[in-house]
Scaffold this motif. Structure first.
Motif, PDB file in Angstrom:
ATOM      1  N   ARG A  31      95.571  17.684 111.851  1.00 14.11           N
ATOM      2  CA  ARG A  31      96.505  18.814 111.959  1.00 14.11           C
ATOM      3  C   ARG A  31      96.854  19.326 110.565  1.00 14.11           C
ATOM      4  O   ARG A  31      96.565  18.690 109.539  1.00 14.11           O
ATOM      5  N   ALA A  32      97.501  20.488 110.537  1.00 17.10           N
ATOM      6  CA  ALA A  32      97.966  21.037 109.267  1.00 17.10           C
ATOM      7  C   ALA A  32      98.984  20.098 108.632  1.00 17.10           C
ATOM      8  O   ALA A  32      99.834  19.522 109.314  1.00 17.10           O
ATOM      9  N   LEU A  33      98.899  19.928 107.328  1.00 20.28           N
ATOM     10  CA  LEU A  33      99.818  19.040 106.633  1.00 20.28           C
ATOM     11  C   LEU A  33     101.175  19.703 106.453  1.00 20.28           C
ATOM     12  O   LEU A  33     101.270  20.883 106.145  1.00 20.28           O
ATOM     13  N   ALA A  34     102.215  18.905 106.634  1.00 26.28           N
ATOM     14  CA  ALA A  34     103.562  19.353 106.305  1.00 26.28           C
ATOM     15  C   ALA A  34     103.827  19.065 104.832  1.00 26.28           C
ATOM     16  O   ALA A  34     103.128  18.269 104.196  1.00 26.28           O
ATOM     17  N   ASP A  35     104.840  19.705 104.285  1.00 24.39           N
ATOM     18  CA  ASP A  35     105.138  19.551 102.867  1.00 24.39           C
ATOM     19  C   ASP A  35     105.368  18.081 102.520  1.00 24.39           C
ATOM     20  O   ASP A  35     106.093  17.362 103.221  1.00 24.39           O
ATOM     21  N   GLY A  36     104.735  17.611 101.455  1.00 21.09           N
ATOM     22  CA  GLY A  36     104.884  16.241 101.001  1.00 21.09           C
ATOM     23  C   GLY A  36     103.918  15.258 101.614  1.00 21.09           C
ATOM     24  O   GLY A  36     103.916  14.085 101.237  1.00 21.09           O
ATOM     25  N   GLU A  37     103.085  15.711 102.531  1.00 27.57           N
ATOM     26  CA  GLU A  37     102.114  14.818 103.158  1.00 27.57           C
ATOM     27  C   GLU A  37     100.806  14.784 102.363  1.00 27.57           C
ATOM     28  O   GLU A  37     100.484  15.721 101.622  1.00 27.57           O
ATOM     29  N   VAL A  38     100.060  13.704 102.569  1.00 27.50           N
ATOM     30  CA  VAL A  38      98.787  13.503 101.871  1.00 27.50           C
ATOM     31  C   VAL A  38      97.740  13.076 102.890  1.00 27.50           C
ATOM     32  O   VAL A  38      98.001  12.196 103.726  1.00 27.50           O
ATOM     33  N   LEU A  39      96.580  13.696 102.824  1.00 29.21           N
ATOM     34  CA  LEU A  39      95.464  13.297 103.680  1.00 29.21           C
ATOM     35  C   LEU A  39      94.505  12.455 102.859  1.00 29.21           C
ATOM     36  O   LEU A  39      94.036  12.880 101.796  1.00 29.21           O
ATOM     37  N   VAL A  40      94.213  11.257 103.369  1.00 25.60           N
ATOM     38  CA  VAL A  40      93.330  10.323 102.673  1.00 25.60           C
ATOM     39  C   VAL A  40      92.092  10.077 103.518  1.00 25.60           C
ATOM     40  O   VAL A  40      92.193   9.813 104.724  1.00 25.60           O
TER      41      VAL A  40
END
Length: 367
Positions: A31-40
């Protein structure tokens, strides 16, 4: 990727629906990232005892879920400016990272008293039900989505994925146990259990100037502990006399100054008072399931024992774990801990292999 951007990344995850149910590799999307999130993008996930206990039905798990919490990966996207824990350094795409098992609010009663792992609004990777807002939170997947407030730390260069992955559980928990025990220099230390936790505690305590004696029923693990800082290792039942003699002869008959329980077994806790000196510190870590009464209160009082419990760890312990593995810990054969690696599509085979206990850890890697 920025907050509000469309979810355009296809991914896969192994979904656990409960014991005796097949582990299912499913196609999904990020899903779209919310502010402050990180995709690893996950590079390696090692299976720990808690994963195996959930798979076997020996630990209650919220389902459906994605198991796996000893995770290491490479940053693929961030939403907004996100910094490493305890640092002003910004996290960048391509960084190799790991992160704390738990995420806390930093404001509740327990957070303000130095126990963030007991946060009243705790989030725990590899343990959460797979619902909106908690998607891709386990390590048995192609990606893991790190929520805002996660303590993310960089992995030191030169430290292999397989050695670094367990840092976010076993090594950091050992760090918490040693921090709780205090100064170990010149102390005689009893380590009960020579799994990865016990080996790490043994190696680390020895580097802190302790004389380490290990109690472990498995012969191969006893032998291995001698390469992880222990000066001696004994079967606590069949060689109890030798174990007691080793501890008392090194302390003018008193017994161990510090003990670490890392087995989860009632027998280990029951035996401890006979191995520890009056005034000793006993740190319990492995007993995360009910065992029934183990320590007689009168013994604790008359022997003036300090008994401390350690469950999970604080972010500072994860930082210490990686520093140890990349520094003094490199002198020990942690690379041998991972006995086998499996691709994501063979995860059932990985669990079966891990349940045989021939390897301290089994790694699962995406293709």
């Amino acid at each position: 990727m920025s907050a509000g951007s469309p979810a355009a990344i296809a991914t896969r995850a192994v979904v656990f629906e409960g014991p005796a149910r097949p582990l299912e590799l499913r196609e999904t999307s990020v899903r779209a990232l919310a502010d402050g999130e990180v995709l690893v993008r996950i590079r390696c996930c090692t299976l720990c005892r808690n994963d195996l206990n959930a798979w076997r039905g020996e630990r209650a798990a919220a389902v459906p879920t994605i198991l796996g919490h000893e995770i290491l990966g490479e940053v693929e996207a961030t939403a907004g400016q996100v910094r490493y824990w305890d640092s002003e350094r910004e996290i960048r795409v391509g960084d190799r990272v790991t992160w704390s098992l738990t995420v806390s609010c930093e404001r509740c009663f327990f957070c303000e008293r130095g126990m963030p792992q007991k946060c009243e609004r705790l989030f725990k990777y590899g343990h959460e039900i797979e619902v909106a807002g908690s998607e891709l939170s386990g390590g048995l997947a192609d990606h893991c989505l790190l929520r805002q407030g996660t303590a993310i730390v960089p992995v030191p260069e030169g430290l292999s994925d397989a050695v670094a992955a367990p840092a976010s559980c076993a090594t950091a928990t050992a760090a918490a146990a040693l921090r709780t025990a205090g100064d170990l220099s010149g102390q005689v230390v009893l380590v009960q259990g020579a799994g990865l936790l016990g080996l790490t505690a043994s190696a680390w305590a020895s580097k802190r100037g302790a004389r380490v004696v290990v109690a472990e029923p498995d012969r191969l693990r006893r032998e291995r502990s001698l390469r992880f800082g222990a000066v001696a290792a004994f079967d606590p039942e069949r060689e109890r006399g030798k174990l007691e003699h080793e501890l008392t002869s090194a302390t003018d008959g008193r017994g161990a100054d510090v003990g670490f329980e890392l087995t989860g077994q009632r027998a280990a806790v029951e035996q401890a008072p006979f191995l520890l000196r009056t005034g000793a510190t006993y740190v319990l870590v492995g007993a995360v399931n009910p065992t029934g009464p183990c320590l007689e209160p009168e013994t604790i009082v008359r022997r003036m024992l300090t008994v401390r419990g350690v469950h999970d760890y604080a972010p500072e312990d994860l930082g210490a774990a990686l520093e140890f593995l990349g520094g003094e810990g490199s002198e020990f054969p942690f690379a041998e801990a991972v006995g086998a690696e499996f691709p994501l599509q063979r995860v059932e085979e990985a669990f079966r292999f891990a349940s045989q206990r021939t390897a301290l850890r089994v790694a699962v890697r995406p293709d």
